[in-house]
Enzyme design. Structure first.
Site, mmCIF file in Angstrom:
data_model
loop_
_atom_site.group_PDB
_atom_site.id
_atom_site.type_symbol
_atom_site.label_atom_id
_atom_site.label_comp_id
_atom_site.label_asym_id
_atom_site.label_seq_id
_atom_site.Cartn_x
_atom_site.Cartn_y
_atom_site.Cartn_z
ATOM 1 N N ASP A 34 102.182 56.763 64.337
ATOM 2 C CA ASP A 34 101.175 56.521 65.369
ATOM 3 C C ASP A 34 99.927 55.863 64.791
ATOM 4 O OD1 ASP A 34 99.142 58.768 67.459
ATOM 5 O OD2 ASP A 34 99.428 56.592 67.479
ATOM 6 N N SER A 198 91.244 39.939 71.089
ATOM 7 C CA SER A 198 92.124 38.841 71.500
ATOM 8 C C SER A 198 91.280 37.788 72.222
ATOM 9 C CB SER A 198 93.202 39.365 72.459
ATOM 10 O OG SER A 198 93.832 38.271 73.154
HETATM 11 C C1 LIG Z 1 92.573 55.964 72.086
HETATM 12 C C2 LIG Z 1 93.805 56.814 72.211
HETATM 13 C C3 LIG Z 1 95.043 55.904 72.128
HETATM 14 C C4 LIG Z 1 96.296 56.743 72.227
HETATM 15 N N1 LIG Z 1 96.283 57.737 71.152
HETATM 16 C C5 LIG Z 1 97.212 57.750 70.176
HETATM 17 N N2 LIG Z 1 98.041 56.714 70.051
HETATM 18 N N3 LIG Z 1 97.279 58.789 69.387
HETATM 19 C C6 LIG Z 1 95.151 58.648 71.153
HETATM 20 C C7 LIG Z 1 93.857 57.856 71.089
#
Ligand SMILES: CC1CCN(C(=N)N)CC1
Length: 331
Positions: A34, A198
């Site tokens: 992530d 972008s």
């Molecule tokens: C700004 C958010 C985007 C989605 N998130 C994530 N991918 N962990 C949480 C923070």
């Protein structure tokens, strides 16, 4: 040093999981890389039974190389209000033959029901920037920040595919994984995200290019593409059956609507990435419906654009932490 690991999409490409080995002897878990967060946390034997639903658990007591970080804890809440929290251990972690011998592994004692319900997902590898790591009293480095000094090149790349396995590479760029040139754009990491600008977008092959700077983050951990309201209106305005459906919480349109155009976003130097219209018919809103929930939705709730998996799976992306820049290429 370098590493390479296959990622596999769950149904509807809602998330992409990769095998990770933790501890000695190795315990293999399937984790979600992530780039929108910076905690490395896993389902663990510290959890209450009621919070476990088929996930594979990290057992620090079964690892001869695990050391508890006494007095340390963590708690993270995500954009969708899901959360998890727990204790911290140092242990060895290997992803795609790349090993970090002293990774801070955040072992969950508590997870919210969204995580419990996702039985295939054993935790997250946050590869945002370490300044937003939630470990207390002292924040911990991400897996990539720990590995970076030993890598051939201070980069990792994401190659996500639509409905098929892709690959995350660490420490090198596979020139066979993309076509044309890689266009690099500067990243502002002050919020802990891979934030970039972008230069604009284009709807369809005939539409004109709209020069409107879009501030957003490259986020492997978000499923959809969340763009400014005006961009959504320009796109869905070209699909005959599209409408904003408050009861569905977003834009929907007939899955097979032949007027659905491709969507292009600018990355700089005149380069654009083409997202096929088919990627934007994300999923049927219910089994009996002919209508689909759109893969592009408004970012109004977030405050900035999120280039989630719908966009990322149309590209080959270089996350260059050495130079704080993103590289975009078609493939
Ligand atoms: C700004 C958010 C985007 C989605 N998130 C994530 N991918 N962990 C949480 C923070």
């Amino acid at each position: 040093d370098r590493g390479s690991v296959q990622n596999s999409p769950k149904s509807y490409d809602v998330e992409y999981l990769m095998p990770v080995s933790l501890g000695t002897p190795a315990q293999q878990l399937n984790l979600d890389l992530d780039t929108g967060s910076s905690d490395f946390w896993v389902f663990s034997t510290l959890l209450k039974e009621s919070m476990i639903n088929g996930q594979t658990l990290y057992d620090p007591n079964a690892s001869t190389t695990a050391d508890k970080m006494e007095g340390y804890s963590w708690k993270i809440t995500y954009g969708d209000q899901s959360y998890s929290s727990g204790d911290v251990y140092v242990d060895t972690v290997t992803i795609g033959d790349l090993t970090v011998s002293t990774q801070a592994v955040e072992a969950a004692r508590e997870v919210s029901e969204e995580f419990t319900a996702d039985s295939d997902n054993d935790g997250l590898v946050g590869l945002g920037f370490g300044i937003i790591n939630t470990v207390m009293p002292y924040k911990q480095k991400t897996f990539f920040e720990k590995a970076m000094p030993g890598l051939d090149s201070p980069v990792f790349t994401a190659d996500l595919k639509s409905g098929a396995p892709g690959r995350y590479n660490f420490g090198y760029i596979d020139d066979g994984a993309y076509t044309g040139n890689i266009t690099y754009v500067p990243v502002n990491s002050s919020d802990g995200f891979w934030s970039w600008v972008s230069p604009g977008f284009q709807v369809g092959t005939t539409g004109s290019f709209n020069n409107t700077r879009i501030h957003g983050i490259a986020d492997t951990g978000t499923t959809l593409l969340l763009l400014p309201e005006g961009v959504c209106e320009a796109f869905y305005g070209r699909i005959a059956s599209a409408k904003y459906d408050a009861s569905q919480g977003g834009y929907t349109f007939e899955c097979n609507d032949s007027t659905t155009p491709d969507f292009y976003f600018g990355t700089g130097n005149g380069q654009m990435i083409r997202i096929p219209g088919s990627y934007l018919a994300y999923s049927k809103i219910d089994t009996s419906s002919l209508r689909c929930f759109g893969g592009m939705q408004s970012d109004s709730g977030v405050g900035f654009t999120i280039w989630g998996d719908i966009a990322l799976k149309a590209a080959f992306i270089v996350f260059d932490q050495g130079s704080e820049r993103l590289g975009w290429a078609e493939k």
